[in-house]
Scaffold this motif. Structure first.
Motif, PDB file in Angstrom:
ATOM      1  N   ILE A  13       0.828  -1.214  -0.049  1.00 58.81           N
ATOM      2  CA  ILE A  13      -0.055   0.007  -0.031  1.00 58.81           C
ATOM      3  C   ILE A  13       1.006   1.150   0.094  1.00 58.81           C
ATOM      4  CG2 ILE A  13      -0.248   0.074   2.532  1.00 58.81           C
ATOM      5  CD1 ILE A  13      -2.933   0.972   2.263  1.00 58.81           C
ATOM      6  N   GLN A  14       0.504   2.298  -0.759  1.00 59.48           N
ATOM      7  CA  GLN A  14       1.443   3.633  -0.691  1.00 59.48           C
ATOM      8  C   GLN A  14       1.140   4.310   0.454  1.00 59.48           C
ATOM      9  OE1 GLN A  14       1.737   5.702  -4.127  1.00 59.48           O
ATOM     10  NE2 GLN A  14       0.881   4.437  -5.640  1.00 59.48           N
ATOM     11  N   PRO A  15       2.186   5.066   1.011  1.00 63.84           N
ATOM     12  CA  PRO A  15       2.155   5.820   2.176  1.00 63.84           C
ATOM     13  C   PRO A  15       1.406   7.166   1.675  1.00 63.84           C
ATOM     14  CG  PRO A  15       4.145   5.815   1.397  1.00 63.84           C
ATOM     15  CD  PRO A  15       3.458   4.890   0.523  1.00 63.84           C
ATOM     16  N   THR A 131       7.806   3.040 -15.213  1.00 65.56           N
ATOM     17  CA  THR A 131       8.358   1.674 -14.756  1.00 65.56           C
ATOM     18  C   THR A 131       7.635   1.350 -13.447  1.00 65.56           C
ATOM     19  OG1 THR A 131      10.131   2.663 -13.717  1.00 65.56           O
ATOM     20  CG2 THR A 131      10.432   2.069 -15.925  1.00 65.56           C
ATOM     21  N   TYR A 132       6.790   1.945 -12.915  1.00 69.80           N
ATOM     22  CA  TYR A 132       5.976   1.512 -11.657  1.00 69.80           C
ATOM     23  C   TYR A 132       5.618   0.381 -11.544  1.00 69.80           C
ATOM     24  CZ  TYR A 132       2.322   2.119  -7.873  1.00 69.80           C
ATOM     25  OH  TYR A 132       1.737   1.877  -6.830  1.00 69.80           O
ATOM     26  N   PRO A 133       5.134  -0.410 -12.661  1.00 72.63           N
ATOM     27  CA  PRO A 133       4.639  -1.869 -12.613  1.00 72.63           C
ATOM     28  C   PRO A 133       5.785  -2.795 -12.619  1.00 72.63           C
ATOM     29  CG  PRO A 133       3.451  -0.423 -14.485  1.00 72.63           C
ATOM     30  CD  PRO A 133       4.535  -0.064 -13.931  1.00 72.63           C
ATOM     31  N   ALA A 138       8.495  -6.849  -9.261  1.00 75.18           N
ATOM     32  CA  ALA A 138       9.810  -7.059  -8.365  1.00 75.18           C
ATOM     33  C   ALA A 138       9.199  -7.291  -6.677  1.00 75.18           C
ATOM     34  CB  ALA A 138      10.772  -5.792  -8.383  1.00 75.18           C
ATOM     35  N   ASP A 139       8.369  -6.433  -6.277  1.00 74.33           N
ATOM     36  CA  ASP A 139       8.033  -6.659  -5.016  1.00 74.33           C
ATOM     37  C   ASP A 139       7.241  -7.930  -4.619  1.00 74.33           C
ATOM     38  OD1 ASP A 139       8.169  -3.661  -4.655  1.00 74.33           O
ATOM     39  OD2 ASP A 139       6.135  -3.146  -4.719  1.00 74.33           O
ATOM     40  N   ILE A 140       6.596  -8.341  -5.517  1.00 70.86           N
ATOM     41  CA  ILE A 140       6.015  -9.609  -5.352  1.00 70.86           C
ATOM     42  C   ILE A 140       6.825 -10.811  -5.540  1.00 70.86           C
ATOM     43  CG2 ILE A 140       3.921 -11.080  -6.237  1.00 70.86           C
ATOM     44  CD1 ILE A 140       2.563  -8.502  -7.153  1.00 70.86           C
ATOM     45  N   VAL A 150      -5.609  -7.661  -3.635  1.00 75.72           N
ATOM     46  CA  VAL A 150      -5.645  -6.257  -4.007  1.00 75.72           C
ATOM     47  C   VAL A 150      -7.216  -5.919  -4.340  1.00 75.72           C
ATOM     48  CG1 VAL A 150      -3.293  -6.067  -4.980  1.00 75.72           C
ATOM     49  CG2 VAL A 150      -4.951  -7.330  -6.359  1.00 75.72           C
ATOM     50  N   GLY A 151      -7.413  -4.468  -4.731  1.00 79.59           N
ATOM     51  CA  GLY A 151      -8.647  -4.249  -5.236  1.00 79.59           C
ATOM     52  C   GLY A 151      -8.482  -4.286  -6.680  1.00 79.59           C
ATOM     53  N   ASP A 152      -9.450  -4.143  -7.331  1.00 82.27           N
ATOM     54  CA  ASP A 152      -9.531  -4.553  -8.905  1.00 82.27           C
ATOM     55  C   ASP A 152      -8.675  -3.486  -9.718  1.00 82.27           C
ATOM     56  OD1 ASP A 152     -11.184  -2.461  -9.331  1.00 82.27           O
ATOM     57  OD2 ASP A 152     -12.952  -3.543 -10.284  1.00 82.27           O
ATOM     58  N   ASP A 153      -8.478  -2.429  -9.152  1.00 79.33           N
ATOM     59  CA  ASP A 153      -7.689  -1.598  -9.937  1.00 79.33           C
ATOM     60  C   ASP A 153      -6.111  -1.751 -10.114  1.00 79.33           C
ATOM     61  OD1 ASP A 153      -7.314  -0.915  -7.251  1.00 79.33           O
ATOM     62  OD2 ASP A 153      -6.351   0.898  -7.407  1.00 79.33           O
ATOM     63  N   GLN A 154      -5.792  -2.925  -9.424  1.00 79.94           N
ATOM     64  CA  GLN A 154      -4.497  -3.445  -9.434  1.00 79.94           C
ATOM     65  C   GLN A 154      -4.166  -4.667 -10.417  1.00 79.94           C
ATOM     66  OE1 GLN A 154      -1.856  -1.604  -8.476  1.00 79.94           O
ATOM     67  NE2 GLN A 154      -3.174  -0.141  -7.965  1.00 79.94           N
ATOM     68  N   ARG A 188     -14.046  -2.525  -5.557  1.00 79.57           N
ATOM     69  CA  ARG A 188     -13.825  -1.238  -5.995  1.00 79.57           C
ATOM     70  C   ARG A 188     -15.046  -0.528  -5.382  1.00 79.57           C
ATOM     71  NH1 ARG A 188     -12.686   1.669 -10.962  1.00 79.57           N
ATOM     72  NH2 ARG A 188     -14.285   2.732 -11.553  1.00 79.57           N
ATOM     73  N   ILE A 189     -14.672   0.492  -4.411  1.00 82.56           N
ATOM     74  CA  ILE A 189     -15.340   1.496  -3.855  1.00 82.56           C
ATOM     75  C   ILE A 189     -15.306   2.368  -4.437  1.00 82.56           C
ATOM     76  CG2 ILE A 189     -15.802   2.719  -1.478  1.00 82.56           C
ATOM     77  CD1 ILE A 189     -16.323  -0.222  -1.283  1.00 82.56           C
ATOM     78  N   LEU A 190     -16.526   3.165  -4.864  1.00 76.80           N
ATOM     79  CA  LEU A 190     -16.323   4.645  -5.639  1.00 76.80           C
ATOM     80  C   LEU A 190     -16.382   5.782  -4.768  1.00 76.80           C
ATOM     81  CD1 LEU A 190     -19.526   3.795  -8.097  1.00 76.80           C
ATOM     82  CD2 LEU A 190     -17.175   3.490  -8.445  1.00 76.80           C
TER      83      LEU A 190
HETATM   84  P1  TYM Z   1      -2.841   1.766  -3.291  1.00 77.16           P
HETATM   85  O1  TYM Z   1      -1.876   2.153  -2.262  1.00 77.16           O
HETATM   86  O2  TYM Z   1      -3.378   2.530  -4.449  1.00 77.16           O
HETATM   87  O3  TYM Z   1      -3.940   0.948  -2.634  1.00 77.16           O
HETATM   88  C1  TYM Z   1      -3.868  -0.186  -1.854  1.00 77.16           C
HETATM   89  C2  TYM Z   1      -4.798  -1.230  -1.685  1.00 77.16           C
HETATM   90  O4  TYM Z   1      -6.236  -0.657  -1.699  1.00 77.16           O
HETATM   91  C3  TYM Z   1      -7.012  -0.904  -3.062  1.00 77.16           C
HETATM   92  N1  TYM Z   1      -7.841   0.224  -3.360  1.00 77.16           N
HETATM   93  C4  TYM Z   1      -9.148  -0.072  -3.353  1.00 77.16           C
HETATM   94  N2  TYM Z   1     -10.031  -0.898  -3.259  1.00 77.16           N
HETATM   95  C5  TYM Z   1     -11.235  -0.820  -3.267  1.00 77.16           C
HETATM   96  N3  TYM Z   1     -11.925   0.375  -3.804  1.00 77.16           N
HETATM   97  C6  TYM Z   1     -10.950   1.426  -3.775  1.00 77.16           C
HETATM   98  N4  TYM Z   1     -11.567   2.662  -4.289  1.00 77.16           N
HETATM   99  C7  TYM Z   1      -9.664   1.157  -3.823  1.00 77.16           C
HETATM  100  N5  TYM Z   1      -8.676   2.009  -3.719  1.00 77.16           N
HETATM  101  C8  TYM Z   1      -7.622   1.253  -3.500  1.00 77.16           C
HETATM  102  C9  TYM Z   1      -5.957  -1.191  -3.929  1.00 77.16           C
HETATM  103  O5  TYM Z   1      -6.479  -2.032  -5.192  1.00 77.16           O
HETATM  104  C10 TYM Z   1      -4.832  -1.584  -3.426  1.00 77.16           C
HETATM  105  O6  TYM Z   1      -5.084  -3.286  -3.198  1.00 77.16           O
HETATM  106  N6  TYM Z   1       0.253  -0.388  -6.861  1.00 77.16           N
HETATM  107  C11 TYM Z   1      -0.348  -0.626  -5.512  1.00 77.16           C
HETATM  108  C12 TYM Z   1       0.602  -0.812  -4.258  1.00 77.16           C
HETATM  109  C13 TYM Z   1       1.495  -2.029  -4.552  1.00 77.16           C
HETATM  110  C14 TYM Z   1       1.453  -3.371  -4.682  1.00 77.16           C
HETATM  111  C15 TYM Z   1       2.654  -4.006  -4.773  1.00 77.16           C
HETATM  112  C16 TYM Z   1       0.061  -4.110  -4.156  1.00 77.16           C
HETATM  113  C17 TYM Z   1       2.848  -1.701  -4.661  1.00 77.16           C
HETATM  114  N7  TYM Z   1       3.508  -2.968  -4.866  1.00 77.16           N
HETATM  115  C18 TYM Z   1       2.711  -5.253  -4.679  1.00 77.16           C
HETATM  116  C19 TYM Z   1       0.467  -5.678  -4.275  1.00 77.16           C
HETATM  117  C20 TYM Z   1       1.486  -6.137  -4.354  1.00 77.16           C
HETATM  118  C21 TYM Z   1      -1.072   0.418  -5.223  1.00 77.16           C
HETATM  119  O7  TYM Z   1      -0.880   1.762  -5.590  1.00 77.16           O
HETATM  120  O8  TYM Z   1      -2.083   0.470  -4.147  1.00 77.16           O
END
Ligand code: TYM
Length: 332
Positions: A13-15, A131-133, A138-140, A150-154, A188-190
């Motif tokens: 999760i991002q800070p 290059t973020y993805p 690499a994290d995984i 993860v949420g569906d945006d990932q 996916r929470i709007l």
């Molecule tokens: P991030 O920091 O944006 O969000 C963290 C997690 O929360 C989920 N999420 C949501 N789920 C439902 N509804 C929403 N509106 C919503 N907003 C965020 C995201 O899907 C996520 O699971 N790239 C990632 C962080 C990351 C990561 C990883 C995740 C970096 N390396 C390796 C998994 C594995 C991100 O920006 O999440």
């Protein structure tokens, strides 16, 4: 599987400065359930190196990392029962990302929706955003994780990570397992404005640890079914964000009743939100208390992150030894 025989789960999760109800319902709450159950080996990472892809203030980032650590522990990520650490404390993340860039085609990165959205209309776009993805893969891979909640945006990023495993293993031998996504029921929470997903950068969030009054005021104003102009208009729960949250938080009986009373216009949206607020409170009251306790114990949180990095590093060092050997890198 790992040496403990349990599947290994990794997520990040991002800070961002605010754990909001979207992150919580979509991800963190399910992580906490997994921590309580202890059926898997769990690794959770505060991905600070992902949070520097746009302009930022270093002192503020530092504070956000601390704040996110407290939020996560308060939500149930007990550092004694899982590995919780900060990404940049384990240098192998960026090392592996550098190597994986060499099995990742440019075209794949150009297709990433999140990059397209975040760079649209901007003149000043940094390579790190592009290059973020690769860093996320690499994290995984660094932990050879098999499950990624993860949420569906990932999901698109995760698909790229899976593709990266196939490419890497094909060229250099079977080093990595393919990670599977695990999507929560509320994936996916709007946003409060109903304009796409809830996200800090869109300013359409409710922070999880917001004061009760402010929380309610925001929830009360949240977007619902636009066809429900009058109290007497029947609603469509399946497209309503409030109903999505009821499904995640309220009792099964309440969910059934909510569906019925919405579609028959027996219940108005404000009443429906009041009941949802009660469901939020049931879970959030103890978390708020825990969060306040942690504010008074900064040393404890610091120690937990230090220990977490130590545990993560042990796995990461081993993986990198294998990776360098497989790729023919290194002089020793
Ligand atoms: P991030 O920091 O944006 O969000 C963290 C997690 O929360 C989920 N999420 C949501 N789920 C439902 N509804 C929403 N509106 C919503 N907003 C965020 C995201 O899907 C996520 O699971 N790239 C990632 C962080 C990351 C990561 C990883 C995740 C970096 N390396 C390796 C998994 C594995 C991100 O920006 O999440």
């Amino acid at each position: 599987m790992t040496t403990t025989g349990k599947p290994r789960v990794f997520s990040g999760i991002q800070p961002s400065g605010e754990l909001h109800i979207g992150n919580w319902l979509g991800a963190v709450r399910t992580w906490a359930t997994q921590v309580a159950e202890q059926n898997e080996e769990l690794i959770f990472c505060i991905v600070d190196a992902h949070a520097i892809t746009t302009e930022y203030d270093p002192a503020e980032l530092r504070a956000r990392i601390d704040g996110m650590a407290r939020d996560l522990i308060a939500c149930g990520l007990d550092p004694a029962k899982c590995t919780l650490f900060v990404q940049s404390d384990v240098r192998e993340h960026t090392e592996l990302a550098g190597y994986l860039a060499n099995v990742t085609p440019l075209g794949d990165l150009h297709r990433m929706t999140q990059f397209k959205e975040k760079s649209a209309g901007k003149e000043h776009v940094l390579v790190g955003l592009f290059t973020y993805p690769v860093l996320m893969a690499a994290d995984i891979l660094l932990y050879k994780a098999t499950v990624v909640p993860v949420g569906d945006d990932q999901l698109q990023h995760l698909e790229l990570a899976r593709e990266t495993v196939r490419r890497f293993n094909y060229r250099f031998g079977e080093i990595f397992p393919e990670p599977q996504p695990r999507v929560s029921q509320a994936s996916r929470i709007l946003g409060l404005d109903g304009q796409g997903k809830m996200s800090k950068s869109k300013g359409n969030t409710i922070a999880l640890f917001e004061e009760h009054e402010a929380f309610w005021n925001k929830l009360r104003g949240a977007f619902t079914d636009p066809q429900r102009m009058r109290r007497s208009d029947p609603g469509r729960p399946e497209i309503c964000n409030i109903y999505t949250m009821h499904k995640a938080l309220s009792s099964p009986e309440q969910v059934t009743l909510t569906h019925e009373e919405c579609t028959t216009a027996k219940r108005g949206c404000v009443d429906c939100k009041k009941i949802l607020m009660e469901s939020f409170d049931r879970e959030l009251v103890p978390l708020r208390l825990k969060r306040a306790e942690l504010d008074a114990q900064p040393e404890l949180v610091k120690q937990a992150l230090g220990d977490g990095a130590e545990k993560a590093r042990r796995i990461a060092t081993e993986t990198m030894r294998e990776v360098r050997a497989a790729m023919g890198l290194g002089g020793k």
